[in-house]
Design a protein around this motif. Structure first.
Motif, PDB file in Angstrom:
ATOM      1  N   SER A  24     -57.737 -45.273 -56.081  1.00 25.86           N
ATOM      2  CA  SER A  24     -58.361 -46.575 -55.839  1.00 25.86           C
ATOM      3  C   SER A  24     -58.111 -46.976 -54.391  1.00 25.86           C
ATOM      4  N   VAL A  25     -58.766 -46.277 -53.507  1.00 24.75           N
ATOM      5  CA  VAL A  25     -58.672 -46.550 -52.079  1.00 24.75           C
ATOM      6  C   VAL A  25     -60.075 -46.621 -51.510  1.00 24.75           C
ATOM      7  N   SER A  26     -60.174 -47.151 -50.291  1.00 21.00           N
ATOM      8  CA  SER A  26     -61.496 -47.275 -49.690  1.00 21.00           C
ATOM      9  C   SER A  26     -62.087 -45.901 -49.420  1.00 21.00           C
ATOM     10  N   SER A  27     -61.232 -44.981 -49.007  1.00 26.13           N
ATOM     11  CA  SER A  27     -61.689 -43.620 -48.775  1.00 26.13           C
ATOM     12  C   SER A  27     -60.517 -42.667 -48.866  1.00 26.13           C
ATOM     13  N   ILE A  28     -60.580 -41.761 -49.822  1.00 26.84           N
ATOM     14  CA  ILE A  28     -59.479 -40.824 -50.038  1.00 26.84           C
ATOM     15  C   ILE A  28     -59.381 -39.810 -48.907  1.00 26.84           C
ATOM     16  N   MET A  29     -60.392 -39.754 -48.051  1.00 25.47           N
ATOM     17  CA  MET A  29     -60.404 -38.732 -47.009  1.00 25.47           C
ATOM     18  C   MET A  29     -59.261 -38.909 -46.021  1.00 25.47           C
ATOM     19  N   TYR A  30     -58.656 -40.095 -45.996  1.00 28.30           N
ATOM     20  CA  TYR A  30     -57.568 -40.333 -45.058  1.00 28.30           C
ATOM     21  C   TYR A  30     -56.191 -40.028 -45.638  1.00 28.30           C
ATOM     22  N   TYR A  31     -56.152 -39.566 -46.879  1.00 26.43           N
ATOM     23  CA  TYR A  31     -54.896 -39.388 -47.578  1.00 26.43           C
ATOM     24  C   TYR A  31     -54.637 -37.925 -47.907  1.00 26.43           C
ATOM     25  N   ALA A  32     -53.394 -37.519 -47.738  1.00 27.26           N
ATOM     26  CA  ALA A  32     -52.956 -36.245 -48.294  1.00 27.26           C
ATOM     27  C   ALA A  32     -52.554 -36.490 -49.742  1.00 27.26           C
ATOM     28  N   ILE A  33     -52.921 -35.575 -50.608  1.00 29.72           N
ATOM     29  CA  ILE A  33     -52.628 -35.719 -52.033  1.00 29.72           C
ATOM     30  C   ILE A  33     -51.832 -34.504 -52.491  1.00 29.72           C
ATOM     31  N   ASP A  34     -50.776 -34.786 -53.238  1.00 22.58           N
ATOM     32  CA  ASP A  34     -49.950 -33.732 -53.822  1.00 22.58           C
ATOM     33  C   ASP A  34     -50.107 -33.749 -55.335  1.00 22.58           C
ATOM     34  N   TRP A  35     -50.120 -32.575 -55.917  1.00 27.65           N
ATOM     35  CA  TRP A  35     -50.014 -32.433 -57.366  1.00 27.65           C
ATOM     36  C   TRP A  35     -48.605 -31.936 -57.690  1.00 27.65           C
ATOM     37  N   TYR A  36     -47.952 -32.631 -58.604  1.00 27.03           N
ATOM     38  CA  TYR A  36     -46.643 -32.224 -59.099  1.00 27.03           C
ATOM     39  C   TYR A  36     -46.737 -31.979 -60.596  1.00 27.03           C
ATOM     40  N   ARG A  37     -45.699 -31.320 -61.117  1.00 27.18           N
ATOM     41  CA  ARG A  37     -45.598 -31.189 -62.564  1.00 27.18           C
ATOM     42  C   ARG A  37     -44.143 -31.315 -62.982  1.00 27.18           C
ATOM     43  N   GLU A  38     -43.993 -31.834 -64.170  1.00 35.06           N
ATOM     44  CA  GLU A  38     -42.661 -31.989 -64.763  1.00 35.06           C
ATOM     45  C   GLU A  38     -42.708 -31.493 -66.192  1.00 35.06           C
ATOM     46  N   ALA A  39     -41.744 -30.674 -66.534  1.00 36.05           N
ATOM     47  CA  ALA A  39     -41.615 -30.193 -67.900  1.00 36.05           C
ATOM     48  C   ALA A  39     -40.221 -30.552 -68.400  1.00 36.05           C
ATOM     49  N   PRO A  40     -40.083 -30.793 -69.677  1.00 36.72           N
ATOM     50  CA  PRO A  40     -38.774 -31.167 -70.227  1.00 36.72           C
ATOM     51  C   PRO A  40     -37.710 -30.122 -69.889  1.00 36.72           C
ATOM     52  N   GLY A  41     -36.594 -30.613 -69.370  1.00 36.55           N
ATOM     53  CA  GLY A  41     -35.501 -29.715 -69.060  1.00 36.55           C
ATOM     54  C   GLY A  41     -35.653 -28.954 -67.764  1.00 36.55           C
ATOM     55  N   LYS A  42     -36.722 -29.215 -67.038  1.00 34.40           N
ATOM     56  CA  LYS A  42     -36.957 -28.515 -65.781  1.00 34.40           C
ATOM     57  C   LYS A  42     -37.070 -29.506 -64.638  1.00 34.40           C
ATOM     58  N   GLN A  43     -36.823 -29.008 -63.446  1.00 33.46           N
ATOM     59  CA  GLN A  43     -36.983 -29.858 -62.266  1.00 33.46           C
ATOM     60  C   GLN A  43     -38.461 -30.067 -61.967  1.00 33.46           C
ATOM     61  N   ARG A  44     -38.732 -31.179 -61.330  1.00 31.68           N
ATOM     62  CA  ARG A  44     -40.087 -31.434 -60.870  1.00 31.68           C
ATOM     63  C   ARG A  44     -40.489 -30.354 -59.863  1.00 31.68           C
ATOM     64  N   GLU A  45     -41.735 -29.940 -59.943  1.00 32.34           N
ATOM     65  CA  GLU A  45     -42.228 -28.901 -59.047  1.00 32.34           C
ATOM     66  C   GLU A  45     -43.473 -29.383 -58.309  1.00 32.34           C
ATOM     67  N   LEU A  46     -43.501 -29.106 -57.025  1.00 33.32           N
ATOM     68  CA  LEU A  46     -44.711 -29.353 -56.249  1.00 33.32           C
ATOM     69  C   LEU A  46     -45.653 -28.181 -56.500  1.00 33.32           C
ATOM     70  N   VAL A  47     -46.847 -28.486 -56.954  1.00 31.90           N
ATOM     71  CA  VAL A  47     -47.794 -27.447 -57.332  1.00 31.90           C
ATOM     72  C   VAL A  47     -48.755 -27.125 -56.190  1.00 31.90           C
ATOM     73  N   ALA A  48     -49.365 -28.166 -55.633  1.00 37.52           N
ATOM     74  CA  ALA A  48     -50.368 -27.948 -54.590  1.00 37.52           C
ATOM     75  C   ALA A  48     -50.536 -29.217 -53.772  1.00 37.52           C
ATOM     76  N   THR A  49     -50.998 -29.021 -52.551  1.00 35.64           N
ATOM     77  CA  THR A  49     -51.206 -30.137 -51.626  1.00 35.64           C
ATOM     78  C   THR A  49     -52.513 -29.941 -50.889  1.00 35.64           C
ATOM     79  N   VAL A  50     -53.224 -31.033 -50.676  1.00 36.98           N
ATOM     80  CA  VAL A  50     -54.381 -31.011 -49.776  1.00 36.98           C
ATOM     81  C   VAL A  50     -54.170 -32.113 -48.752  1.00 36.98           C
ATOM     82  N   SER A  51     -54.260 -31.741 -47.483  1.00 35.33           N
ATOM     83  CA  SER A  51     -54.039 -32.717 -46.427  1.00 35.33           C
ATOM     84  C   SER A  51     -55.295 -33.543 -46.212  1.00 35.33           C
ATOM     85  N   ALA A  52     -55.156 -34.591 -45.400  1.00 33.76           N
ATOM     86  CA  ALA A  52     -56.321 -35.409 -45.068  1.00 33.76           C
ATOM     87  C   ALA A  52     -57.391 -34.570 -44.375  1.00 33.76           C
TER      88      ALA A  52
END
Length: 114
Positions: A24-52
């Protein structure tokens, strides 16, 4: 900034899902977005990133299987997940950093069955 992930579900191993992260932003093109995942009993993991600028990076454990992309017109970032494995089961969520803080949206559950 509000982020909302969707598209998760139950899929068999080897299957595919496409997750969406709507911002919910005026334009997502200015933002880097990260995808993370969390599973029970495991540490959070960075899955993928797309820069601005559109540069993408992936965790080694998803390279060649997952693809992150963005549709600036829809203010949405996608995570295409192919050849899913049991170990990909987790809650997936997207984040972005803006105005000095990290914003995290509600996640979407991905469950991979054998």
């Amino acid at each position: 900034v509000q982020l909302q992930a969707s598209g998760g579900g139950l899929v068999q191993a080897g299957g595919s899902l496409r997750l969406s992260c709507a911002a919910s932003v005026s334009s997502i093109m200015y933002y880097a977005i990260d995808w993370y995942r969390e599973a029970p009993g495991k540490q959070r993991e960075l899955v993928a990133t797309v820069s601005a600028g559109g540069t993408t990076r992936y965790a080694d454990f998803v390279k060649g299987r997952f693809t992150i992309s963005r549709d600036n017109a829809k203010n949405t970032v996608y995570l295409q997940m192919n050849d899913l494995k049991l170990e990909d089961s987790a809650n997936y969520y997207c984040t972005t950093f803006s105005t000095g803080r990290t914003y995290r949206g509600q996640g979407t559950q991905v469950t991979v069955s054998s």
